[in-house]
Scaffold this active site. Structure first.
Site, PDB file in Angstrom:
ATOM      1  CG  HIS A   1      39.705  -2.576   5.834  1.00  0.00           C
ATOM      2  ND1 HIS A   1      39.417  -1.349   6.378  1.00  0.00           N
ATOM      3  CD2 HIS A   1      40.369  -2.326   4.671  1.00  0.00           C
ATOM      4  CE1 HIS A   1      39.873  -0.398   5.581  1.00  0.00           C
ATOM      5  NE2 HIS A   1      40.469  -0.972   4.533  1.00  0.00           N
ATOM      6  CD  GLU A   2      42.445  -4.893   2.567  1.00  0.00           C
ATOM      7  OE1 GLU A   2      42.169  -4.533   1.402  1.00  0.00           O
ATOM      8  OE2 GLU A   2      43.011  -4.137   3.385  1.00  0.00           O
TER       9      GLU A   2
ATOM     10  CG  HIS B   1      40.117   3.532   2.861  1.00  0.00           C
ATOM     11  ND1 HIS B   1      41.400   3.719   2.416  1.00  0.00           N
ATOM     12  CD2 HIS B   1      40.029   2.223   3.201  1.00  0.00           C
ATOM     13  CE1 HIS B   1      42.055   2.573   2.480  1.00  0.00           C
ATOM     14  NE2 HIS B   1      41.242   1.646   2.950  1.00  0.00           N
TER      15      HIS B   1
ATOM     16  CG  HIS C   1      38.777  -2.025   0.070  1.00  0.00           C
ATOM     17  ND1 HIS C   1      38.300  -0.740   0.124  1.00  0.00           N
ATOM     18  CD2 HIS C   1      39.851  -2.055   0.916  1.00  0.00           C
ATOM     19  CE1 HIS C   1      39.041  -0.018   0.953  1.00  0.00           C
ATOM     20  NE2 HIS C   1      39.984  -0.801   1.463  1.00  0.00           N
TER      21      HIS C   1
END
Lengths: 82, 378
Positions: free
Chosen positions: B119-120, B129, B123
């Site tokens: 997930h990170e 998101h 980014h």
């Protein structure tokens, strides 16, 4: 006692809501005014924005589903752009 | 999906990362593996490739920290905020920070590092998101995720491909330069029973067999190898090389000739080379090596010279004490001078003249004797 706990829970919930909206939904930081504003249109709109984004029913209120999701672990990056 | 305001993204396809420190919750290997796996998730659906560096500034700096940790966005102790990361760009941008007050685990009994890292790193690559609960980029951690069936949602794929596009035809493979065509098959003595090789190395899942000024390029997906001039891919590399090996987690192939070595990453010839082989810690009296292999799992590189070998620790970036040792003692059955060596399917393949020995490192024995050109389906 139940009344006291309930009041305390409510305060804790409001504090969490305020922080959540400030951190992830760009709510302006205004600690003193938040309690008064909790039923105001901008706060309700922010709660609805959060509920819509997280796939919850858009009640505009701090209901149990919303509270439950706010307690879950999450990424620290805000959900909306500055 | 959403992207960061202004849609920042990396303006290159090869991204470096560095694991700055480790959580005490997991062995280092588990952290390395979780990060590699998390990057792979994005690598598979984009033209992006990643390589790890062990020092200096990487595009994506990965660290574990507690509380205030120097970016004015402090962590909050156990629970709630697990990690955060910054959009692509210089400096702190692209970096991913993990809250070390969480209990990081390989499974889902605690906070699964792979899921959070994937997930990170989304980014770090430019995704904001997602509002889709099934997406990896949904902000709330889902402990119920079945790790064995993990896959990106279509929303994640659409998001990252809106920034970087789809993978190139074969993302792992070295594209043939427009100036280089395969040479005529008759120019290639690949089926000669006396064929020997100067060096053999893997490169992004393919195997390169070097001989004089040429190399055969064999993909496990295609039966016929291609035959090319080395200079058509890498003009600065020497012909008649001595050894070559790939360090996969750095996406680098090192090429050795005499007392010098070069480094390539795909088509790119890396700056700062050639270097002296003595900078690796090999003795000053040594003027060349015969063969080399880097074992990814062990993070060790073996240098073979006549009947001896040295071992290099890739983590410490230094030669290990206690070497050289006799090849025949640790690789029983490998008695002749080694021309080349590479690893496939868990076996080591040693080349010596026109012969090839398949060595099982677990059983510590030679399991097959083959012709050197057995990979060419002659």
């Amino acid at each position: 006692y139940p009344l006291h706990d309930s009041a305390r829970d409510d305060d804790a919930g409001m504090e969490l809501l305020q922080k959540y909206l400030e951190n992830y939904y760009g709510l302006a930081k205004d600690v003193k005014q938040f309690t008064k504003k909790k039923d105001s249109s901008p706060v309700v709109k922010k709660i609805q924005e959060m509920q819509k984004f997280l796939g919850l029913e858009m009640t505009g209120k701090l209901d149990s589903n919303t509270m439950e999701l706010m307690h879950k672990p999450r990424c620290g990056v805000p959900d909306v752009g500055g | 999906f959403t992207t960061f305001p202004g849609s920042p993204k990396w303006r290159k396809t090869h991204i470096t990362y560095r694991i700055v420190n480790y959580t005490p919750d997991l062995p280092r290997e588990s952290v390395d593996s979780a990060i590699e796996k998390a990057l792979k998730v994005w690598e598979e659906v984009t033209p992006l490739t990643f390589s790890r560096i062990s020092e200096g500034e990487a595009d994506i700096m990965i660290s574990f920290a507690v509380g205030e940790h120097g970016d004015f966005v402090p962590f909050d102790g156990p629970g709630t905020v697990l990690a955060h990361a910054y959009a692509p760009g210089p400096g702190i941008n692209g970096d991913a920070h993990f809250d070390d007050d969480e209990r990081w685990t390989e499974d889902v009994t605690g906070t699964n590092l792979f899921l959070v890292a994937a997930h990170e790193l989304g980014h770090s690559l430019g995704l904001f998101h997602s509002a889709k609960a099934e997406a990896l980029m949904y902000p709330v951690y889902k402990s119920s995720t079945d790790l064995s069936r993990f896959h990106l949602s279509q929303d994640d794929v659409d998001g990252i491909q809106s920034l970087y596009g789809t993978p190139t035809a074969s993302p792992d493979v070295l594209a043939v330069p427009t100036t280089s065509n395969p040479l005529e098959p008759e120019a290639s003595p690949m089926c000669s029973s006396t064929l020997s090789f100067d060096a053999v190395s893997t490169l992004r899942g393919e195997v390169l067999f070097f001989k004089d000024r040429h190399f055969w390029r064999k993909s496990l997906r295609t039966p016929e190898p291609g035959f090319y001039l080395i200079s058509s891919f890498w003009p600065s590399l020497p012909s008649n090389m001595d050894a070559a090996y790939e360090v996969t987690n750095r996406d680098i192939v090192f090429i050795f000739k005499g007392n010098q070595f070069w480094a390539i990453r795909g088509h790119e010839e890396l700056a700062g080379y050639p270097k002296s082989i003595h900078t690796l810690g090999l003795p000053a009296t040594l003027q060349k090596i015969d063969a080399a292999i880097s074992i990814k799992e062990k993070k060790k590189t073996y240098f073979f010279v006549e009947d001896k070998y040295w071992r290099f620790d890739e983590k410490k970036q230094s030669m290990e004490p206690g070497f050289p040792r006799k090849i025949a003692e640790d690789f029983p059955g490998v008695d002749s001078k080694v021309d080349a060596v590479f690893e496939a399917f868990g076996f080591l393949y040693f080349f010596s003249g026109s012969s090839q020995l398949e060595f099982d490192p677990n059983a510590k024995k030679v399991t097959h004797i083959l012709k050197s050109n057995s990979w060419f389906n002659c």
